[in-house]
Design a protein around this motif. Sequence first.
Motif, PDB file in Angstrom:
ATOM      1  N   VAL A   1     117.268  48.093  14.751  1.00 47.04           N
ATOM      2  CA  VAL A   1     117.514  47.033  15.738  1.00 47.04           C
ATOM      3  C   VAL A   1     116.532  45.890  15.506  1.00 47.04           C
ATOM      4  O   VAL A   1     115.318  46.112  15.427  1.00 47.04           O
ATOM      5  CB  VAL A   1     117.356  47.561  17.182  1.00 47.04           C
ATOM      6  CG1 VAL A   1     117.485  46.405  18.183  1.00 47.04           C
ATOM      7  CG2 VAL A   1     118.387  48.634  17.483  1.00 47.04           C
ATOM      8  N   ASN A   2     117.055  44.686  15.395  1.00 47.28           N
ATOM      9  CA  ASN A   2     116.224  43.495  15.416  1.00 47.28           C
ATOM     10  C   ASN A   2     116.194  42.965  16.850  1.00 47.28           C
ATOM     11  O   ASN A   2     117.184  42.432  17.339  1.00 47.28           O
ATOM     12  CB  ASN A   2     116.776  42.421  14.477  1.00 47.28           C
ATOM     13  CG  ASN A   2     116.556  42.741  13.023  1.00 47.28           C
ATOM     14  OD1 ASN A   2     115.715  43.574  12.667  1.00 47.28           O
ATOM     15  ND2 ASN A   2     117.311  42.101  12.150  1.00 47.28           N
ATOM     16  N   ASN A   3     115.064  43.165  17.524  1.00 50.24           N
ATOM     17  CA  ASN A   3     114.944  42.709  18.908  1.00 50.24           C
ATOM     18  C   ASN A   3     113.947  41.554  18.977  1.00 50.24           C
ATOM     19  O   ASN A   3     113.549  40.988  17.960  1.00 50.24           O
ATOM     20  CB  ASN A   3     114.556  43.865  19.829  1.00 50.24           C
ATOM     21  CG  ASN A   3     113.213  44.486  19.471  1.00 50.24           C
ATOM     22  OD1 ASN A   3     112.516  44.013  18.572  1.00 50.24           O
ATOM     23  ND2 ASN A   3     112.848  45.538  20.173  1.00 50.24           N
TER      24      ASN A   3
ATOM     25  N   VAL B   1     115.152  35.620  11.654  1.00 52.01           N
ATOM     26  CA  VAL B   1     115.578  37.004  11.885  1.00 52.01           C
ATOM     27  C   VAL B   1     117.014  36.991  12.389  1.00 52.01           C
ATOM     28  O   VAL B   1     117.345  36.275  13.347  1.00 52.01           O
ATOM     29  CB  VAL B   1     114.672  37.696  12.918  1.00 52.01           C
ATOM     30  CG1 VAL B   1     115.173  39.117  13.198  1.00 52.01           C
ATOM     31  CG2 VAL B   1     113.231  37.712  12.446  1.00 52.01           C
ATOM     32  N   GLN B   2     117.866  37.765  11.753  1.00 56.63           N
ATOM     33  CA  GLN B   2     119.251  37.870  12.221  1.00 56.63           C
ATOM     34  C   GLN B   2     119.289  38.811  13.423  1.00 56.63           C
ATOM     35  O   GLN B   2     118.758  39.929  13.360  1.00 56.63           O
ATOM     36  CB  GLN B   2     120.165  38.386  11.112  1.00 56.63           C
ATOM     37  CG  GLN B   2     121.644  38.275  11.457  1.00 56.63           C
ATOM     38  CD  GLN B   2     122.532  38.471  10.250  1.00 56.63           C
ATOM     39  OE1 GLN B   2     122.324  39.382   9.454  1.00 56.63           O
ATOM     40  NE2 GLN B   2     123.540  37.616  10.112  1.00 56.63           N
ATOM     41  N   VAL B   3     119.902  38.348  14.489  1.00 55.96           N
ATOM     42  CA  VAL B   3     119.867  39.090  15.745  1.00 55.96           C
ATOM     43  C   VAL B   3     121.264  39.196  16.354  1.00 55.96           C
ATOM     44  O   VAL B   3     122.188  38.469  15.974  1.00 55.96           O
ATOM     45  CB  VAL B   3     118.914  38.429  16.765  1.00 55.96           C
ATOM     46  CG1 VAL B   3     117.477  38.470  16.273  1.00 55.96           C
ATOM     47  CG2 VAL B   3     119.345  36.995  17.068  1.00 55.96           C
TER      48      VAL B   3
ATOM     49  N   ILE C   1     120.841  35.472  20.993  1.00 54.98           N
ATOM     50  CA  ILE C   1     121.141  34.048  20.806  1.00 54.98           C
ATOM     51  C   ILE C   1     121.510  33.410  22.140  1.00 54.98           C
ATOM     52  O   ILE C   1     120.989  32.353  22.519  1.00 54.98           O
ATOM     53  CB  ILE C   1     122.296  33.859  19.799  1.00 54.98           C
ATOM     54  CG1 ILE C   1     121.911  34.430  18.427  1.00 54.98           C
ATOM     55  CG2 ILE C   1     122.696  32.392  19.719  1.00 54.98           C
ATOM     56  CD1 ILE C   1     120.869  33.647  17.694  1.00 54.98           C
ATOM     57  N   ASP C   2     122.412  34.046  22.876  1.00 64.66           N
ATOM     58  CA  ASP C   2     122.866  33.505  24.164  1.00 64.66           C
ATOM     59  C   ASP C   2     121.715  33.392  25.156  1.00 64.66           C
ATOM     60  O   ASP C   2     121.606  32.398  25.891  1.00 64.66           O
ATOM     61  CB  ASP C   2     123.978  34.379  24.749  1.00 64.66           C
ATOM     62  CG  ASP C   2     125.272  34.304  23.942  1.00 64.66           C
ATOM     63  OD1 ASP C   2     125.411  33.354  23.146  1.00 64.66           O
ATOM     64  OD2 ASP C   2     126.122  35.200  24.101  1.00 64.66           O
ATOM     65  N   LEU C   3     120.867  34.415  25.198  1.00 63.87           N
ATOM     66  CA  LEU C   3     119.719  34.380  26.106  1.00 63.87           C
ATOM     67  C   LEU C   3     118.799  33.207  25.768  1.00 63.87           C
ATOM     68  O   LEU C   3     118.399  32.438  26.655  1.00 63.87           O
ATOM     69  CB  LEU C   3     118.930  35.690  26.031  1.00 63.87           C
ATOM     70  CG  LEU C   3     117.600  35.692  26.791  1.00 63.87           C
ATOM     71  CD1 LEU C   3     117.843  35.668  28.300  1.00 63.87           C
ATOM     72  CD2 LEU C   3     116.740  36.884  26.406  1.00 63.87           C
ATOM     73  N   ILE C   4     118.449  33.051  24.505  1.00 62.98           N
ATOM     74  CA  ILE C   4     117.507  31.995  24.122  1.00 62.98           C
ATOM     75  C   ILE C   4     118.091  30.616  24.399  1.00 62.98           C
ATOM     76  O   ILE C   4     117.382  29.710  24.864  1.00 62.98           O
ATOM     77  CB  ILE C   4     117.103  32.153  22.643  1.00 62.98           C
ATOM     78  CG1 ILE C   4     116.264  33.428  22.482  1.00 62.98           C
ATOM     79  CG2 ILE C   4     116.308  30.940  22.172  1.00 62.98           C
ATOM     80  CD1 ILE C   4     115.879  33.734  21.053  1.00 62.98           C
TER      81      ILE C   4
ATOM     82  N   SER D   1     123.509  33.319  13.229  1.00 64.71           N
ATOM     83  CA  SER D   1     123.000  34.241  14.249  1.00 64.71           C
ATOM     84  C   SER D   1     121.549  34.633  13.962  1.00 64.71           C
ATOM     85  O   SER D   1     121.182  35.807  13.984  1.00 64.71           O
ATOM     86  CB  SER D   1     123.873  35.500  14.347  1.00 64.71           C
ATOM     87  OG  SER D   1     123.594  36.201  15.548  1.00 64.71           O
ATOM     88  N   THR D   2     120.724  33.610  13.722  1.00 69.60           N
ATOM     89  CA  THR D   2     119.314  33.860  13.439  1.00 69.60           C
ATOM     90  C   THR D   2     118.419  33.104  14.410  1.00 69.60           C
ATOM     91  O   THR D   2     118.810  32.079  14.982  1.00 69.60           O
ATOM     92  CB  THR D   2     118.932  33.439  12.007  1.00 69.60           C
ATOM     93  OG1 THR D   2     119.151  32.022  11.849  1.00 69.60           O
ATOM     94  CG2 THR D   2     119.721  34.204  10.980  1.00 69.60           C
TER      95      THR D   2
END
Length: 338
Positions: free
Chosen positions: A78-80, A93-95, A100-103, A169-170
């Motif tokens: 998991v990339n958190n 970092v691909q997440v 993405i939506d949160l940030i 998606s990074t």
Amino acid sequence: MKRIFVILLLFSLFLTGCSEKKEQKQYTATFLTLFDTVTTVIGRDVSEEAFSEKAQKVHDALYDYHVLFDIYNDYESVNNLKTVNDNAGVAPVQVDKKIIDLILDLKKYDEMTHHRVNAAMGSVLSLWHEARQDGINDPENAYLPDENALREAQKHIRFDSVIVDQEKSTVFITDPDLSLDVGAVAKGWAAEKAAEISPEGLLISVGGNVVATGPKDEKGTPWVIGIQDPDSDKYLHTIYLTKGSVVTSGDYQRGYLVNGAYYHHIIDPETLFPARLYRAVTVVCESSSLADALSTALFLLPMDEGQALLDKCNAEAVWIDMEGKIHYSPAFQKLIRT
């Protein structure tokens, strides 16, 4: 005649069976492993088993966010957000899209609140977190963060150093000394997303971030939510909530003592110390993530500036100042039950 009678009897029984509804009862599920706080799900159903299935789906949705938004722990494959922070100044970092939506939402809240709700303040907040944990574990040797260290950390809290590439998606933090800390909004944001995939009639509370997915029963009965007195376990008010969110930010929730003085966890980005305007602020609005952001912002802002934010966001609030006096936004009192 006998055959017709039997058919009519069966048809009558079928209609009777269809008209009967199983009685629903209210159930509660409690989880202790999400966001380092207590999560409860309340709702009505025909059986505890049926309700537990709904509550488990809420838990599972929240757990995904718990893992993705964790800044302290690694998880296999998991990339958190910890992964993002660990790669600050190193590489994108691909997440998961949820990060993405949160940030992207956090960037909006940062601008909307004039940087009062700034998830890029991790470098400052980590100093307070370490001092607070040490003070709680060893009260006799409790200390405050070094002011020079705080001022140095303050140089590394610009959200424009957090680069989001939606197509790839990074997330890339260009400043190696900047870190994300989404604690001011994460619980409310996750609760809202879990509520969106939940049936009507649930009340979800993630550490006091409360979301109602609809009235508590088919009669349209609203939920009754308590607003806590900062100085006791009693409620200052109870309010009605049918659908939407109630979120409180308060100085009594997390803190520690240093030389007899109390220091809570809501840090002003300008002074770099705990804010001293209010004891608590409670916000009511449709969006739980927005309510979470607003409750923090209003805790840090003069009341007139806080009210201006509420007006823009179609939200209501109640403030409890340092003397214990209660202040209401114009329409808040219409929500009060007691």
